[in-house]
Design a protein around this motif. Structure first.
Motif, PDB file in Angstrom:
ATOM      1  N   ALA A 112       0.835  -1.204   0.000  1.00  0.00           N
ATOM      2  CA  ALA A 112       0.000   0.000   0.000  1.00  0.00           C
ATOM      3  C   ALA A 112       0.872   1.257   0.000  1.00  0.00           C
ATOM      4  CB  ALA A 112      -0.926   0.000   1.206  1.00  0.00           C
ATOM      5  N   ALA A 164      -7.063  -2.381   0.905  1.00  0.00           N
ATOM      6  CA  ALA A 164      -7.998  -1.248   0.913  1.00  0.00           C
ATOM      7  C   ALA A 164      -7.966  -0.520   2.247  1.00  0.00           C
ATOM      8  CB  ALA A 164      -9.407  -1.729   0.596  1.00  0.00           C
ATOM      9  N   GLU A 165      -7.838  -1.247   3.320  1.00  0.00           N
ATOM     10  CA  GLU A 165      -7.789  -0.620   4.645  1.00  0.00           C
ATOM     11  C   GLU A 165      -6.555   0.262   4.778  1.00  0.00           C
ATOM     12  OE1 GLU A 165     -10.157  -3.780   7.521  1.00  0.00           O
ATOM     13  OE2 GLU A 165      -7.993  -3.541   7.709  1.00  0.00           O
ATOM     14  N   TYR A 166      -5.428  -0.242   4.304  1.00  0.00           N
ATOM     15  CA  TYR A 166      -4.207   0.564   4.390  1.00  0.00           C
ATOM     16  C   TYR A 166      -4.287   1.780   3.480  1.00  0.00           C
ATOM     17  CZ  TYR A 166      -1.777  -2.898   7.222  1.00  0.00           C
ATOM     18  OH  TYR A 166      -1.405  -3.729   8.233  1.00  0.00           O
ATOM     19  N   GLU A 167      -4.823   1.578   2.297  1.00  0.00           N
ATOM     20  CA  GLU A 167      -4.931   2.707   1.372  1.00  0.00           C
ATOM     21  C   GLU A 167      -5.863   3.768   1.933  1.00  0.00           C
ATOM     22  OE1 GLU A 167      -5.977   1.097  -2.471  1.00  0.00           O
ATOM     23  OE2 GLU A 167      -3.861   0.721  -2.975  1.00  0.00           O
ATOM     24  N   ALA A 168      -6.910   3.338   2.614  1.00  0.00           N
ATOM     25  CA  ALA A 168      -7.828   4.298   3.227  1.00  0.00           C
ATOM     26  C   ALA A 168      -7.121   5.100   4.319  1.00  0.00           C
ATOM     27  CB  ALA A 168      -9.043   3.574   3.792  1.00  0.00           C
ATOM     28  N   ALA A 169      -6.301   4.419   5.113  1.00  0.00           N
ATOM     29  CA  ALA A 169      -5.555   5.113   6.164  1.00  0.00           C
ATOM     30  C   ALA A 169      -4.600   6.129   5.550  1.00  0.00           C
ATOM     31  CB  ALA A 169      -4.799   4.116   7.033  1.00  0.00           C
ATOM     32  N   LEU A 170      -3.956   5.755   4.461  1.00  0.00           N
ATOM     33  CA  LEU A 170      -3.035   6.679   3.799  1.00  0.00           C
ATOM     34  C   LEU A 170      -3.784   7.852   3.180  1.00  0.00           C
ATOM     35  CD1 LEU A 170      -0.467   4.233   2.164  1.00  0.00           C
ATOM     36  CD2 LEU A 170      -0.196   5.634   4.218  1.00  0.00           C
ATOM     37  N   ALA A 171      -4.994   7.595   2.693  1.00  0.00           N
ATOM     38  CA  ALA A 171      -5.798   8.688   2.150  1.00  0.00           C
ATOM     39  C   ALA A 171      -6.166   9.661   3.271  1.00  0.00           C
ATOM     40  CB  ALA A 171      -7.053   8.152   1.473  1.00  0.00           C
ATOM     41  N   ASP A 172      -6.430   9.125   4.439  1.00  0.00           N
ATOM     42  CA  ASP A 172      -6.719   9.989   5.578  1.00  0.00           C
ATOM     43  C   ASP A 172      -5.513  10.847   5.937  1.00  0.00           C
ATOM     44  OD1 ASP A 172      -8.858   7.579   7.283  1.00  0.00           O
ATOM     45  OD2 ASP A 172      -9.332   9.220   5.897  1.00  0.00           O
ATOM     46  N   VAL A 173      -4.328  10.255   5.871  1.00  0.00           N
ATOM     47  CA  VAL A 173      -3.112  11.026   6.113  1.00  0.00           C
ATOM     48  C   VAL A 173      -3.009  12.136   5.068  1.00  0.00           C
ATOM     49  CG1 VAL A 173      -0.588  10.960   6.063  1.00  0.00           C
ATOM     50  CG2 VAL A 173      -1.858   9.154   7.227  1.00  0.00           C
ATOM     51  N   ALA A 174      -3.274  11.784   3.803  1.00  0.00           N
ATOM     52  CA  ALA A 174      -3.184  12.773   2.725  1.00  0.00           C
ATOM     53  C   ALA A 174      -4.142  13.931   2.960  1.00  0.00           C
ATOM     54  CB  ALA A 174      -3.484  12.108   1.380  1.00  0.00           C
ATOM     55  N   ALA A 175      -5.313  13.619   3.514  1.00  0.00           N
ATOM     56  CA  ALA A 175      -6.309  14.662   3.740  1.00  0.00           C
ATOM     57  C   ALA A 175      -5.835  15.684   4.756  1.00  0.00           C
ATOM     58  CB  ALA A 175      -7.619  14.037   4.209  1.00  0.00           C
TER      59      ALA A 175
END
Lengths: 225, 269
Positions: free
Chosen positions: B14, B41-52
């Motif tokens: 991810a 998907a869970e890891y990618e979601a966490a990374l998207a949250d970081v990006a936000a």
């Protein structure tokens, strides 16, 4: 009561409510409903509905751009990455599978990927220019397209500081390894080499740190203090 | 590799931190393993949250135009789904359900607007004079000087001038003259109470099963009279027009019931 004075002058009995001649009544394109989910909008994008793309842009361009900028370091490059990402969303919407996760995650992943590609190609370009400059006999005026050093480093430290906060639940080693991968696009082997640490150690830090990160964000999204 | 080994690599995948060979092998596995996909998907979601949470205020406004233009160049929008730029391209669209245009159209069938006294006049000059007369009638009571009607006469002259009279249950009437060539749509109203504070009257063009198109907004003075020109940059090919009461500034689509409605006709009819 004032009447129409001429073909050019509008009646203005009540200010603001009469359009002056020459001003066309052109409706903006009808906005697609803001209550449609991302997945529904992607379906419409596949069907060729540009209003859906417009709505998705409004929702996600901020995240895409800010992430791109954090990785590539300049606004201009970030704009190009943003453009690439949304054009790809439009032309290859079938690559997004709603079963495999949220659109936002897909966009973030794609953005980072494109941004890192751009950084790598810029570095290669830079290296090429430097090599050329090194062998240059003075005939070639090489203008290295280096972003203003001061601005780039100011942005970089701002990003690092925010990222440190976002990853504050991790220990410094885990944080460092993840940041190198996340922002720098380094592989585990490259990180190990960069930090002069054993590969196994780096793998463990990434695995454990990411698990911790995932658990912190689960069910909430955004920073959890 | 055992399942555990795949899952151990999930986070690194991810992050994009797998070496090329590892990544290729992992992606091959991913295609067959829904559990693994869920984990990614869970890891990618966490990374998207970081990006936000990353700093920045997003792209400059002008970027959107560039993006949309480039996207549409690469792949045109589908004709039926594209944003309509002209009313005749607008697909049928429901809009709030607060007004039943079908009912309205049916009730219009009974209206006598077609039976305006001027219809049996032959000759365009007579028809125009009659229209001018009816406009004057509408304005009776006003201290109008003939010179001020010059622009109205100008408005009435033209090859493709259309007229409409909007009526409803109550007293007010509206007479419309639309000279598309001059891009002038004259609205003459009498007995029309001024809209409430913060509200305005909006004129709509209607035809077929298309969504109503705004022709402009206007208001009336305290005497209930209005004589305004609108300048819709549209072809005058609407069957009907109607007036609704809208918030100041108008609405993209009607939000209230029309209270005056009428059909367009040309001088020759």
């Amino acid at each position: 009561m004032a009447l129409v004075r001429s073909g050019r002058d509008p009646y203005d009995g009540r200010t603001g409510s009469v359009l002056p001649p020459g001003r066309s009544v052109r409706l903006p394109p009808p906005r697609i409903s803001a209550s449609l989910s991302d997945a529904e909008l992607v379906l419409r994008v596949r069907g060729g509905d540009d209003r859906a793309l417009s709505e998705l842009y409004d929702r996600h361009a901020g995240l895409v751009f800010n992430l791109a900028r954090a990785v590539v370091g300049t606004e201009a490059d970030a704009e190009e990455v943003t453009e690439d990402v949304f054009v790809q969303l439009w032309t290859a919407a079938d690559r997004f599978d709603p079963e495999r996760g949220a659109l936002r995650s897909w966009l973030a992943t794609l953005t980072r990927s494109r941004a890192l590609d751009r950084v790598r190609s810029r570095k290669r370009h830079q290296a090429t220019l430097e090599r050329a400059a090194a062998t240059d006999d003075g005939g070639v005026a090489v203008a290295l397209s280096e972003p203003a050093a001061a601005d780039a480093s100011a942005l970089a430290s701002e990003v690092r500081s925010v990222l440190d906060q976002a990853l504050s639940m991790l220990n410094p080693d885990q944080r460092r390894a993840i940041e190198l991968a996340y922002l720098g696009g380094l592989s585990q082997s490259e990180i190990a080499e960069h930090l002069s640490e054993p590969l196994g150690t780096v793998k463990t830090r990434i695995r454990d740190g990411m698990a911790h990160l995932r658990d912190s964000f689960k069910g909430g999204g955004g920073l959890l203090a | 590799m055992t399942d555990d080994r795949w899952h151990e690599q999930t986070a690194a995948y991810a992050l994009g931190a797998l070496d090329d060979e590892e990544r290729a092998a992992f992606e091959a596995r991913l295609a067959q393993d829904p559990e693994l996909r869920r984990a990614v998907a869970e890891y990618e979601a966490a990374l998207a949250d970081v990006a936000a949470d990353l700093p920045g205020s997003g792209p400059p406004a002008r970027l959107k135009d560039r993006v949309m233009a480039r996207a549409l160049e690469a792949r045109p929008a589908a004709p039926s789904a594209a944003s309509p730029s002209r009313p005749d391209q607008a697909p049928p669209r429901r809009w709030g359900g607060t007004v039943s245009w079908a009912l309205l159209a049916a009730s219009l069938a009974g209206l006598v607007w077609l039976g305006l006294a001027n219809r049996d006049l032959s000759g365009r000059a007579d028809a125009l004079a009659a229209e001018l007369d009816s406009v004057r009638t509408t304005l009776v009571g006003a201290q109008a000087e003939l010179a001020r009607f010059d622009s109205i006469a100008e408005l009435l002259a033209g090859d493709d001038v259309r007229f409409a009279t909007l009526t409803g249950e109550a007293q007010p009437t509206l007479r419309l003259v639309w000279n598309a060539e001059r891009r002038m749509l004259l609205v003459a109203a009498s007995g029309l109470t001024a809209p409430a504070a913060g509200r305005v009257y909006q004129l709509w063009g209607l035809g077929g099963d298309q969504a109503p198109v705004s022709l402009g907004t206007f208001s009336t003075d305290s005497g209930g009279t209005a004589l305004v020109t609108l300048s819709p940059d549209l072809a005058p090919d609407f069957e009907l027009s109607a007036i609704t009461d809208e918030p100041e500034g108008g609405s993209p689509q009607p939000t209230t019931q029309p209270f005056l409605v009428g059909a367009w006709r040309s001088a020759q009819e």
